[in-house]
Design a protein around this motif. Structure first.
Motif, PDB file in Angstrom:
ATOM      1  N   MET A  17      -2.390   6.643  -6.642  1.00  0.00           N
ATOM      2  CA  MET A  17      -2.816   5.371  -6.075  1.00  0.00           C
ATOM      3  C   MET A  17      -2.198   5.214  -4.689  1.00  0.00           C
ATOM      4  SD  MET A  17      -2.161   1.658  -7.693  1.00  0.00           S
ATOM      5  CE  MET A  17      -2.065   0.245  -6.654  1.00  0.00           C
ATOM      6  N   THR A  18      -3.029   4.859  -3.749  1.00  0.00           N
ATOM      7  CA  THR A  18      -2.579   4.627  -2.385  1.00  0.00           C
ATOM      8  C   THR A  18      -2.338   3.129  -2.199  1.00  0.00           C
ATOM      9  OG1 THR A  18      -3.920   6.465  -1.641  1.00  0.00           O
ATOM     10  CG2 THR A  18      -3.160   4.942   0.027  1.00  0.00           C
ATOM     11  N   ILE A  19      -1.170   2.793  -1.698  1.00  0.00           N
ATOM     12  CA  ILE A  19      -0.841   1.387  -1.463  1.00  0.00           C
ATOM     13  C   ILE A  19      -1.241   1.031  -0.034  1.00  0.00           C
ATOM     14  CG2 ILE A  19       1.018  -0.292  -1.302  1.00  0.00           C
ATOM     15  CD1 ILE A  19       2.459   1.210  -3.477  1.00  0.00           C
ATOM     16  N   THR A  20      -2.108   0.048   0.085  1.00  0.00           N
ATOM     17  CA  THR A  20      -2.563  -0.409   1.395  1.00  0.00           C
ATOM     18  C   THR A  20      -2.045  -1.826   1.632  1.00  0.00           C
ATOM     19  OG1 THR A  20      -4.605  -1.327   0.493  1.00  0.00           O
ATOM     20  CG2 THR A  20      -4.664   0.979   1.190  1.00  0.00           C
ATOM     21  N   ALA A  21      -2.395  -2.370   2.780  1.00  0.00           N
ATOM     22  CA  ALA A  21      -1.957  -3.733   3.121  1.00  0.00           C
ATOM     23  C   ALA A  21      -2.482  -4.757   2.122  1.00  0.00           C
ATOM     24  CB  ALA A  21      -2.419  -4.084   4.527  1.00  0.00           C
ATOM     25  N   ALA A  22      -3.627  -4.485   1.517  1.00  0.00           N
ATOM     26  CA  ALA A  22      -4.194  -5.415   0.541  1.00  0.00           C
ATOM     27  C   ALA A  22      -3.373  -5.462  -0.742  1.00  0.00           C
ATOM     28  CB  ALA A  22      -5.630  -5.024   0.227  1.00  0.00           C
ATOM     29  N   HIS A  23      -2.591  -4.426  -1.009  1.00  0.00           N
ATOM     30  CA  HIS A  23      -1.788  -4.374  -2.225  1.00  0.00           C
ATOM     31  C   HIS A  23      -0.406  -4.985  -2.060  1.00  0.00           C
ATOM     32  CE1 HIS A  23      -4.575  -0.900  -2.951  1.00  0.00           C
ATOM     33  NE2 HIS A  23      -4.694  -1.582  -4.083  1.00  0.00           N
ATOM     34  N   ILE A  24       0.021  -5.227  -0.843  1.00  0.00           N
ATOM     35  CA  ILE A  24       1.395  -5.685  -0.611  1.00  0.00           C
ATOM     36  C   ILE A  24       1.628  -7.080  -1.173  1.00  0.00           C
ATOM     37  CG2 ILE A  24       3.069  -6.315   1.168  1.00  0.00           C
ATOM     38  CD1 ILE A  24       1.990  -4.002   2.815  1.00  0.00           C
ATOM     39  N   GLN A  25       0.732  -8.008  -0.917  1.00  0.00           N
ATOM     40  CA  GLN A  25       0.940  -9.386  -1.362  1.00  0.00           C
ATOM     41  C   GLN A  25       1.006  -9.495  -2.885  1.00  0.00           C
ATOM     42  OE1 GLN A  25      -1.775 -12.171   0.324  1.00  0.00           O
ATOM     43  NE2 GLN A  25      -0.732 -13.946  -0.504  1.00  0.00           N
ATOM     44  N   PRO A  26       0.106  -8.869  -3.644  1.00  0.00           N
ATOM     45  CA  PRO A  26       0.244  -8.954  -5.106  1.00  0.00           C
ATOM     46  C   PRO A  26       1.507  -8.282  -5.634  1.00  0.00           C
ATOM     47  CG  PRO A  26      -1.963  -8.245  -4.521  1.00  0.00           C
ATOM     48  CD  PRO A  26      -1.158  -8.255  -3.269  1.00  0.00           C
ATOM     49  N   ILE A  27       1.930  -7.193  -5.006  1.00  0.00           N
ATOM     50  CA  ILE A  27       3.151  -6.515  -5.442  1.00  0.00           C
ATOM     51  C   ILE A  27       4.360  -7.408  -5.196  1.00  0.00           C
ATOM     52  CG2 ILE A  27       4.689  -4.573  -4.949  1.00  0.00           C
ATOM     53  CD1 ILE A  27       2.147  -2.905  -4.425  1.00  0.00           C
ATOM     54  N   VAL A  28       4.430  -8.030  -4.033  1.00  0.00           N
ATOM     55  CA  VAL A  28       5.545  -8.932  -3.716  1.00  0.00           C
ATOM     56  C   VAL A  28       5.522 -10.127  -4.658  1.00  0.00           C
ATOM     57  CG1 VAL A  28       6.505 -10.459  -1.951  1.00  0.00           C
ATOM     58  CG2 VAL A  28       5.707  -8.182  -1.327  1.00  0.00           C
ATOM     59  N   ALA A  29       4.348 -10.654  -4.958  1.00  0.00           N
ATOM     60  CA  ALA A  29       4.244 -11.793  -5.876  1.00  0.00           C
ATOM     61  C   ALA A  29       4.708 -11.404  -7.274  1.00  0.00           C
ATOM     62  CB  ALA A  29       2.806 -12.301  -5.913  1.00  0.00           C
ATOM     63  N   LEU A  30       4.375 -10.204  -7.717  1.00  0.00           N
ATOM     64  CA  LEU A  30       4.801  -9.733  -9.028  1.00  0.00           C
ATOM     65  C   LEU A  30       6.314  -9.597  -9.093  1.00  0.00           C
ATOM     66  CD1 LEU A  30       3.967  -8.658 -11.807  1.00  0.00           C
ATOM     67  CD2 LEU A  30       3.831  -6.397 -10.779  1.00  0.00           C
ATOM     68  N   ILE A  31       6.900  -8.989  -8.083  1.00  0.00           N
ATOM     69  CA  ILE A  31       8.356  -8.827  -8.031  1.00  0.00           C
ATOM     70  C   ILE A  31       9.035 -10.196  -7.985  1.00  0.00           C
ATOM     71  CG2 ILE A  31      10.263  -7.986  -6.620  1.00  0.00           C
ATOM     72  CD1 ILE A  31       8.390  -5.640  -5.825  1.00  0.00           C
ATOM     73  N   ALA A  32       8.500 -11.113  -7.183  1.00  0.00           N
ATOM     74  CA  ALA A  32       9.076 -12.457  -7.083  1.00  0.00           C
ATOM     75  C   ALA A  32       9.004 -13.171  -8.427  1.00  0.00           C
ATOM     76  CB  ALA A  32       8.354 -13.259  -6.012  1.00  0.00           C
ATOM     77  N   GLY A  33       7.893 -13.046  -9.114  1.00  0.00           N
ATOM     78  CA  GLY A  33       7.744 -13.673 -10.427  1.00  0.00           C
ATOM     79  C   GLY A  33       8.742 -13.141 -11.435  1.00  0.00           C
ATOM     80  N   ILE A  34       8.945 -11.836 -11.434  1.00  0.00           N
ATOM     81  CA  ILE A  34       9.918 -11.231 -12.355  1.00  0.00           C
ATOM     82  C   ILE A  34      11.329 -11.705 -12.030  1.00  0.00           C
ATOM     83  CG2 ILE A  34      10.977  -9.043 -13.036  1.00  0.00           C
ATOM     84  CD1 ILE A  34       8.157  -7.788 -12.668  1.00  0.00           C
TER      85      ILE A  34
END
Length: 51
Positions: A1-18
């Motif tokens: 899986m390639t991480i692009t700019a579109a994936h950054i916000q959901p990843i940060v939100a997931l980490i923040a939620g955890i």
């Protein structure tokens, strides 16, 4: 899986939620860091730095 700019916000939100679930006292810090990160991304800072 390639991480692009579109994936950054959901990843940060997931980490923040955890982090909020694990350490509720750090909610202010997590939200502040998230908002700063999204603000910098929205201004295009990461595109200028080629990140």
């Amino acid at each position: 899986m390639t991480i692009t700019a579109a994936h950054i916000q959901p990843i940060v939100a997931l980490i923040a939620g955890i982090l909020i679930l694990i350490m509720p006292r750090f909610l202010n810090f997590v939200v502040a860091i998230y908002l700063i990160f999204i603000g910098l991304a929205g201004l295009g800072l990461f595109k200028m730095l080629k990140i």
